[in-house]
Design a protein around this motif. Sequence first.
Motif, PDB file in Angstrom:
ATOM      1  N   LEU A  97       0.822  -1.208   0.000  1.00  0.00           N
ATOM      2  CA  LEU A  97       0.000   0.000   0.000  1.00  0.00           C
ATOM      3  C   LEU A  97       0.857   1.258   0.000  1.00  0.00           C
ATOM      4  N   THR A  98       1.799   1.329   0.926  1.00  0.00           N
ATOM      5  CA  THR A  98       2.612   2.539   1.048  1.00  0.00           C
ATOM      6  C   THR A  98       3.513   2.717  -0.159  1.00  0.00           C
ATOM      7  N   ALA A  99       4.084   1.601  -0.645  1.00  0.00           N
ATOM      8  CA  ALA A  99       4.950   1.680  -1.820  1.00  0.00           C
ATOM      9  C   ALA A  99       4.168   2.169  -3.033  1.00  0.00           C
ATOM     10  N   SER A 100       2.998   1.568  -3.269  1.00  0.00           N
ATOM     11  CA  SER A 100       2.199   1.958  -4.438  1.00  0.00           C
ATOM     12  C   SER A 100       1.581   3.340  -4.260  1.00  0.00           C
ATOM     13  N   GLN A 101       1.119   3.622  -3.042  1.00  0.00           N
ATOM     14  CA  GLN A 101       0.417   4.882  -2.784  1.00  0.00           C
ATOM     15  C   GLN A 101       1.377   6.076  -2.819  1.00  0.00           C
ATOM     16  N   LEU A 102       2.422   6.025  -1.988  1.00  0.00           N
ATOM     17  CA  LEU A 102       3.331   7.164  -1.891  1.00  0.00           C
ATOM     18  C   LEU A 102       4.230   7.306  -3.112  1.00  0.00           C
ATOM     19  N   ALA A 103       4.737   6.172  -3.615  1.00  0.00           N
ATOM     20  CA  ALA A 103       5.594   6.252  -4.802  1.00  0.00           C
ATOM     21  C   ALA A 103       4.802   6.757  -6.003  1.00  0.00           C
ATOM     22  N   THR A 104       3.551   6.266  -6.166  1.00  0.00           N
ATOM     23  CA  THR A 104       2.714   6.719  -7.280  1.00  0.00           C
ATOM     24  C   THR A 104       2.374   8.192  -7.137  1.00  0.00           C
ATOM     25  N   TYR A 105       2.014   8.604  -5.915  1.00  0.00           N
ATOM     26  CA  TYR A 105       1.688  10.007  -5.672  1.00  0.00           C
ATOM     27  C   TYR A 105       2.899  10.898  -5.942  1.00  0.00           C
ATOM     28  N   ASP A 106       4.034  10.508  -5.397  1.00  0.00           N
ATOM     29  CA  ASP A 106       5.276  11.266  -5.559  1.00  0.00           C
ATOM     30  C   ASP A 106       5.658  11.383  -7.030  1.00  0.00           C
ATOM     31  N   GLU A 107       5.632  10.243  -7.732  1.00  0.00           N
ATOM     32  CA  GLU A 107       6.034  10.223  -9.137  1.00  0.00           C
ATOM     33  C   GLU A 107       5.009  10.927 -10.023  1.00  0.00           C
ATOM     34  N   SER A 108       3.709  10.781  -9.709  1.00  0.00           N
ATOM     35  CA  SER A 108       2.661  11.467 -10.483  1.00  0.00           C
ATOM     36  C   SER A 108       2.831  12.973 -10.396  1.00  0.00           C
ATOM     37  N   LYS A 109       3.127  13.457  -9.192  1.00  0.00           N
ATOM     38  CA  LYS A 109       3.361  14.892  -9.021  1.00  0.00           C
ATOM     39  C   LYS A 109       4.545  15.354  -9.864  1.00  0.00           C
ATOM     40  N   ARG A 110       5.619  14.574  -9.840  1.00  0.00           N
ATOM     41  CA  ARG A 110       6.823  14.949 -10.592  1.00  0.00           C
ATOM     42  C   ARG A 110       6.532  15.031 -12.086  1.00  0.00           C
ATOM     43  N   ILE A 111       5.811  14.013 -12.597  1.00  0.00           N
ATOM     44  CA  ILE A 111       5.498  13.971 -14.033  1.00  0.00           C
ATOM     45  C   ILE A 111       4.547  15.098 -14.417  1.00  0.00           C
ATOM     46  N   LEU A 112       3.517  15.320 -13.595  1.00  0.00           N
ATOM     47  CA  LEU A 112       2.542  16.372 -13.897  1.00  0.00           C
ATOM     48  C   LEU A 112       3.173  17.759 -13.861  1.00  0.00           C
ATOM     49  N   ILE A 113       4.057  17.992 -12.900  1.00  0.00           N
ATOM     50  CA  ILE A 113       4.732  19.290 -12.829  1.00  0.00           C
ATOM     51  C   ILE A 113       5.642  19.490 -14.030  1.00  0.00           C
ATOM     52  N   ARG A 114       6.261  18.399 -14.472  1.00  0.00           N
ATOM     53  CA  ARG A 114       7.218  18.497 -15.578  1.00  0.00           C
ATOM     54  C   ARG A 114       6.535  18.646 -16.929  1.00  0.00           C
TER      55      ARG A 114
END
Length: 313
Positions: free
Chosen positions: A195-212
Amino acid sequence: MGVDSSDSGPEAVQVNVSEKQNWPTTPSHVVYHFGTSGTAVAVATAVTHPLDVLKVRLQMQLVGQKGPLTGMGQLFVQILKNEGPKSLYLGLTPALARSALYGGLRLGLYEPSKYACDWAFESTNILVKIASGAFAGATATALTNPTEVLKVRLQMNSSLKQRGPIAEMRKIVSEEGIKALWKGVGPAMARAAALTASQLATYDESKRILIRWTPLEEGFHLHLISSTVASIVSTLMTAPVDMVKTRLMLQQESRKIGSYKNGFHCAYQVMRTEGPRALYKGGFAIFARLGPQTTITFILCEKLRELAGLNAI
Protein backbone atom coordinates in the motif's frame (compact mmCIF):
# COMPACT_ATOMS: atom_id res chain seq x y z
CA MET A 1 9.42 14.93 -0.63
CA GLY A 2 11.17 18.21 -0.98
CA VAL A 3 13.25 18.84 -4.09
CA ASP A 4 12.98 16.31 -6.90
CA SER A 5 16.37 14.87 -7.69
CA SER A 6 15.26 13.05 -10.84
CA ASP A 7 15.86 16.11 -13.05
CA SER A 8 19.19 16.07 -14.83
CA GLY A 9 21.84 18.75 -15.08
CA PRO A 10 24.35 20.49 -12.84
CA GLU A 11 21.74 22.66 -11.13
CA ALA A 12 19.71 19.60 -10.08
CA VAL A 13 22.85 17.90 -8.75
CA GLN A 14 23.82 21.01 -6.78
CA VAL A 15 20.34 21.30 -5.28
CA ASN A 16 20.37 17.61 -4.37
CA VAL A 17 23.74 17.88 -2.61
CA SER A 18 22.49 20.90 -0.69
CA GLU A 19 19.41 18.99 0.38
CA LYS A 20 21.57 16.16 1.74
CA GLN A 21 23.64 18.56 3.79
CA ASN A 22 20.72 20.54 5.19
CA TRP A 23 17.95 17.96 5.71
CA PRO A 24 16.33 19.28 8.93
CA THR A 25 16.32 17.03 11.99
CA THR A 26 15.40 19.49 14.75
CA PRO A 27 12.89 18.28 17.37
CA SER A 28 10.23 20.70 16.14
CA HIS A 29 10.66 19.52 12.55
CA VAL A 30 10.32 15.86 13.61
CA VAL A 31 7.18 16.63 15.62
CA TYR A 32 5.60 18.60 12.77
CA HIS A 33 6.68 15.99 10.22
CA PHE A 34 5.11 13.01 11.97
CA GLY A 35 2.27 15.03 13.49
CA THR A 36 0.96 16.33 10.18
CA SER A 37 1.03 12.82 8.73
CA GLY A 38 -0.79 11.24 11.68
CA THR A 39 -3.42 13.99 11.84
CA ALA A 40 -4.17 13.77 8.12
CA VAL A 41 -4.58 9.98 8.21
CA ALA A 42 -6.74 10.11 11.37
CA VAL A 43 -9.14 12.64 9.82
CA ALA A 44 -9.37 10.61 6.62
CA THR A 45 -10.03 7.45 8.67
CA ALA A 46 -12.83 9.08 10.64
CA VAL A 47 -14.56 10.17 7.42
CA THR A 48 -14.25 6.81 5.66
CA HIS A 49 -14.65 4.41 8.63
CA PRO A 50 -18.17 3.17 7.68
CA LEU A 51 -16.75 1.95 4.37
CA ASP A 52 -14.04 0.06 6.27
CA VAL A 53 -16.73 -1.71 8.33
CA LEU A 54 -18.49 -2.70 5.10
CA LYS A 55 -15.21 -3.90 3.59
CA VAL A 56 -14.48 -6.22 6.54
CA ARG A 57 -18.02 -7.65 6.50
CA LEU A 58 -17.82 -8.25 2.74
CA GLN A 59 -14.47 -10.02 3.07
CA MET A 60 -15.91 -12.44 5.65
CA GLN A 61 -18.82 -13.57 3.47
CA LEU A 62 -19.21 -17.29 2.65
CA VAL A 63 -15.99 -18.35 4.37
CA GLY A 64 -14.96 -21.65 2.79
CA GLN A 65 -17.89 -21.65 0.37
CA LYS A 66 -18.76 -20.61 -3.16
CA GLY A 67 -21.96 -18.79 -3.92
CA PRO A 68 -23.57 -15.44 -4.68
CA LEU A 69 -22.16 -12.58 -2.62
CA THR A 70 -24.09 -9.77 -1.01
CA GLY A 71 -23.27 -6.41 -2.61
CA MET A 72 -22.04 -3.40 -0.69
CA GLY A 73 -25.34 -1.52 -1.06
CA GLN A 74 -27.43 -4.44 0.15
CA LEU A 75 -25.07 -5.07 3.08
CA PHE A 76 -25.23 -1.39 4.02
CA VAL A 77 -29.04 -1.58 4.20
CA GLN A 78 -28.90 -4.82 6.21
CA ILE A 79 -26.55 -3.33 8.80
CA LEU A 80 -28.68 -0.21 9.19
CA LYS A 81 -31.84 -2.30 9.57
CA ASN A 82 -30.51 -5.01 11.88
CA GLU A 83 -27.82 -3.24 13.92
CA GLY A 84 -28.49 0.48 13.58
CA PRO A 85 -26.40 3.38 12.21
CA LYS A 86 -23.92 3.22 15.13
CA SER A 87 -22.73 -0.17 13.89
CA LEU A 88 -21.09 1.58 10.95
CA TYR A 89 -18.67 3.08 13.47
CA LEU A 90 -17.76 -0.15 15.26
CA GLY A 91 -14.06 -0.19 16.05
CA LEU A 92 -13.67 3.57 15.52
CA THR A 93 -11.61 4.12 18.69
CA PRO A 94 -8.82 1.63 17.84
CA ALA A 95 -9.07 2.74 14.19
CA LEU A 96 -8.32 6.35 15.15
CA ALA A 97 -5.56 5.32 17.55
CA ARG A 98 -4.03 3.17 14.85
CA SER A 99 -4.38 5.91 12.23
CA ALA A 100 -2.59 8.49 14.33
CA LEU A 101 0.28 6.09 15.11
CA TYR A 102 0.38 3.98 11.95
CA GLY A 103 -0.41 6.88 9.62
CA GLY A 104 2.16 9.11 11.23
CA LEU A 105 4.84 6.43 10.95
CA ARG A 106 3.81 5.22 7.48
CA LEU A 107 3.85 8.64 5.85
CA GLY A 108 6.47 10.06 8.18
CA LEU A 109 9.10 7.37 7.58
CA TYR A 110 8.85 7.71 3.80
CA GLU A 111 10.84 10.94 3.56
CA PRO A 112 13.78 9.93 5.79
CA SER A 113 13.87 6.52 4.07
CA LYS A 114 14.03 8.18 0.67
CA TYR A 115 16.64 10.62 1.98
CA ALA A 116 18.78 7.74 3.28
CA CYS A 117 18.64 6.03 -0.12
CA ASP A 118 19.51 9.31 -1.81
CA TRP A 119 22.48 9.71 0.54
CA ALA A 120 23.65 6.11 0.02
CA PHE A 121 22.93 5.63 -3.69
CA GLU A 122 22.68 9.24 -4.94
CA SER A 123 19.31 8.52 -6.48
CA THR A 124 15.61 9.00 -5.78
CA ASN A 125 14.23 7.20 -8.84
CA ILE A 126 10.94 5.28 -8.84
CA LEU A 127 12.56 2.10 -7.49
CA VAL A 128 13.98 4.00 -4.52
CA LYS A 129 10.56 5.52 -3.86
CA ILE A 130 8.94 2.07 -3.97
CA ALA A 131 11.55 0.62 -1.60
CA SER A 132 11.21 3.58 0.79
CA GLY A 133 7.43 3.24 0.83
CA ALA A 134 7.59 -0.51 1.42
CA PHE A 135 9.98 -0.08 4.35
CA ALA A 136 7.88 2.68 5.92
CA GLY A 137 4.62 0.73 5.60
CA ALA A 138 5.98 -2.58 6.89
CA THR A 139 7.69 -0.96 9.89
CA ALA A 140 4.62 1.06 10.85
CA THR A 141 2.37 -1.99 10.70
CA ALA A 142 4.69 -4.22 12.74
CA LEU A 143 4.52 -1.66 15.56
CA THR A 144 0.75 -1.01 15.45
CA ASN A 145 -0.74 -4.42 14.55
CA PRO A 146 -2.60 -4.86 17.91
CA THR A 147 -4.81 -1.85 17.17
CA GLU A 148 -5.72 -3.35 13.79
CA VAL A 149 -6.65 -6.69 15.39
CA LEU A 150 -8.90 -4.87 17.88
CA LYS A 151 -10.48 -2.84 15.11
CA VAL A 152 -11.49 -5.78 12.92
CA ARG A 153 -12.71 -7.82 15.92
CA LEU A 154 -15.00 -4.97 16.98
CA GLN A 155 -16.18 -4.37 13.41
CA MET A 156 -17.28 -7.97 12.97
CA ASN A 157 -19.29 -8.27 16.18
CA SER A 158 -21.72 -5.53 17.17
CA SER A 159 -22.18 -7.14 20.62
CA LEU A 160 -18.60 -6.20 21.50
CA LYS A 161 -19.33 -2.47 21.36
CA GLN A 162 -20.73 -2.66 24.89
CA ARG A 163 -17.41 -4.04 26.14
CA GLY A 164 -15.11 -1.54 24.46
CA PRO A 165 -11.61 -1.90 22.99
CA ILE A 166 -9.69 -2.15 26.29
CA ALA A 167 -11.91 -4.94 27.63
CA GLU A 168 -11.73 -6.73 24.28
CA MET A 169 -7.94 -6.52 24.30
CA ARG A 170 -7.83 -8.03 27.80
CA LYS A 171 -10.13 -10.83 26.65
CA ILE A 172 -7.95 -11.59 23.63
CA VAL A 173 -4.78 -11.71 25.74
CA SER A 174 -6.35 -13.88 28.47
CA GLU A 175 -8.01 -16.37 26.10
CA GLU A 176 -5.60 -16.47 23.14
CA GLY A 177 -2.35 -15.10 24.52
CA ILE A 178 -0.53 -11.87 23.79
CA LYS A 179 0.68 -13.24 20.46
CA ALA A 180 -2.92 -13.04 19.25
CA LEU A 181 -2.53 -9.27 19.07
CA TRP A 182 -0.06 -9.88 16.27
CA LYS A 183 -2.27 -12.30 14.33
CA GLY A 184 -1.99 -11.61 10.63
CA VAL A 185 1.04 -9.38 11.11
CA GLY A 186 2.82 -10.99 8.14
CA PRO A 187 0.08 -10.26 5.59
CA ALA A 188 -0.57 -6.94 7.33
CA MET A 189 3.07 -5.95 6.81
CA ALA A 190 2.94 -7.17 3.21
CA ARG A 191 -0.26 -5.17 2.63
CA ALA A 192 1.16 -2.06 4.26
CA ALA A 193 4.38 -2.38 2.29
CA ALA A 194 2.43 -2.78 -0.96
CA LEU A 195 0.00 0.00 0.00
CA THR A 196 2.61 2.54 1.05
CA ALA A 197 4.95 1.68 -1.82
CA SER A 198 2.20 1.96 -4.44
CA GLN A 199 0.42 4.88 -2.78
CA LEU A 200 3.33 7.16 -1.89
CA ALA A 201 5.59 6.25 -4.80
CA THR A 202 2.71 6.72 -7.28
CA TYR A 203 1.69 10.01 -5.67
CA ASP A 204 5.28 11.27 -5.56
CA GLU A 205 6.03 10.22 -9.14
CA SER A 206 2.66 11.47 -10.48
CA LYS A 207 3.36 14.89 -9.02
CA ARG A 208 6.82 14.95 -10.59
CA ILE A 209 5.50 13.97 -14.03
CA LEU A 210 2.54 16.37 -13.90
CA ILE A 211 4.73 19.29 -12.83
CA ARG A 212 7.22 18.50 -15.58
CA TRP A 213 4.79 17.89 -18.46
CA THR A 214 1.72 19.98 -17.61
CA PRO A 215 1.08 23.57 -16.49
CA LEU A 216 0.07 22.28 -13.02
CA GLU A 217 1.99 23.59 -10.02
CA GLU A 218 1.93 22.77 -6.30
CA GLY A 219 -1.66 23.20 -5.14
CA PHE A 220 -5.08 21.59 -4.78
CA HIS A 221 -5.55 20.41 -8.39
CA LEU A 222 -2.13 18.77 -8.56
CA HIS A 223 -2.71 17.04 -5.22
CA LEU A 224 -6.21 15.90 -6.22
CA ILE A 225 -5.13 14.34 -9.53
CA SER A 226 -2.02 12.71 -8.08
CA SER A 227 -3.89 11.25 -5.10
CA THR A 228 -6.64 9.86 -7.37
CA VAL A 229 -4.04 8.04 -9.49
CA ALA A 230 -2.38 6.76 -6.32
CA SER A 231 -5.67 5.42 -4.91
CA ILE A 232 -6.42 3.40 -8.08
CA VAL A 233 -2.97 1.82 -8.21
CA SER A 234 -2.87 1.05 -4.47
CA THR A 235 -6.32 -0.61 -4.53
CA LEU A 236 -5.32 -2.98 -7.33
CA MET A 237 -2.09 -3.85 -5.53
CA THR A 238 -3.44 -4.38 -2.02
CA ALA A 239 -6.97 -5.85 -2.29
CA PRO A 240 -5.92 -9.57 -2.23
CA VAL A 241 -3.42 -9.02 0.60
CA ASP A 242 -6.01 -7.06 2.56
CA MET A 243 -8.43 -9.95 2.17
CA VAL A 244 -5.88 -12.46 3.55
CA LYS A 245 -4.98 -10.11 6.42
CA THR A 246 -8.63 -9.79 7.47
CA ARG A 247 -9.19 -13.57 7.41
CA LEU A 248 -6.12 -14.23 9.56
CA MET A 249 -7.08 -11.59 12.10
CA LEU A 250 -10.54 -13.15 12.37
CA GLN A 251 -9.46 -16.76 12.87
CA GLN A 252 -12.40 -17.33 15.20
CA GLU A 253 -14.77 -16.64 12.30
CA SER A 254 -12.75 -18.86 9.99
CA ARG A 255 -12.60 -21.99 12.15
CA LYS A 256 -15.60 -23.44 10.38
CA ILE A 257 -13.10 -24.57 7.70
CA GLY A 258 -10.07 -24.89 9.98
CA SER A 259 -7.39 -22.45 11.01
CA TYR A 260 -5.12 -20.84 8.45
CA LYS A 261 -1.45 -21.62 9.03
CA ASN A 262 -0.09 -18.47 7.41
CA GLY A 263 -0.81 -15.93 4.70
CA PHE A 264 0.08 -18.22 1.80
CA HIS A 265 -2.03 -21.05 3.21
CA CYS A 266 -4.93 -18.64 3.68
CA ALA A 267 -4.70 -17.41 0.08
CA TYR A 268 -4.51 -21.00 -1.20
CA GLN A 269 -7.51 -22.08 0.88
CA VAL A 270 -9.56 -19.10 -0.25
CA MET A 271 -8.81 -19.76 -3.93
CA ARG A 272 -9.41 -23.50 -3.55
CA THR A 273 -12.70 -23.33 -1.65
CA GLU A 274 -14.12 -19.99 -2.81
CA GLY A 275 -12.49 -19.36 -6.18
CA PRO A 276 -9.77 -16.87 -7.28
CA ARG A 277 -12.24 -13.99 -7.44
CA ALA A 278 -12.76 -14.35 -3.70
CA LEU A 279 -9.40 -12.63 -3.16
CA TYR A 280 -11.13 -9.48 -4.35
CA LYS A 281 -14.13 -9.79 -2.05
CA GLY A 282 -14.87 -6.31 -0.83
CA GLY A 283 -12.70 -4.89 -3.62
CA PHE A 284 -15.19 -2.18 -4.53
CA ALA A 285 -15.57 -1.26 -0.87
CA ILE A 286 -11.77 -1.10 -0.59
CA PHE A 287 -11.63 1.37 -3.49
CA ALA A 288 -14.67 3.29 -2.24
CA ARG A 289 -12.84 3.71 1.05
CA LEU A 290 -9.24 3.95 -0.14
CA GLY A 291 -10.03 6.45 -2.89
CA PRO A 292 -11.51 9.17 -0.65
CA GLN A 293 -9.13 8.27 2.18
CA THR A 294 -6.06 8.67 -0.05
CA THR A 295 -7.34 11.93 -1.49
CA ILE A 296 -8.24 13.41 1.90
CA THR A 297 -4.97 12.23 3.43
CA PHE A 298 -2.70 13.75 0.81
CA ILE A 299 -4.60 17.00 0.33
CA LEU A 300 -4.86 17.59 4.09
CA CYS A 301 -1.29 16.48 4.74
CA GLU A 302 0.04 18.83 2.07
CA LYS A 303 -1.94 21.73 3.58
CA LEU A 304 -0.79 20.94 7.12
CA ARG A 305 2.81 20.68 5.93
CA GLU A 306 2.47 24.08 4.26
CA LEU A 307 1.09 25.61 7.47
CA ALA A 308 3.92 24.00 9.47
CA GLY A 309 6.54 25.38 7.09
CA LEU A 310 7.55 21.96 5.71
CA ASN A 311 8.33 21.07 2.11
CA ALA A 312 5.59 19.49 -0.01
CA ILE A 313 5.59 15.69 -0.35
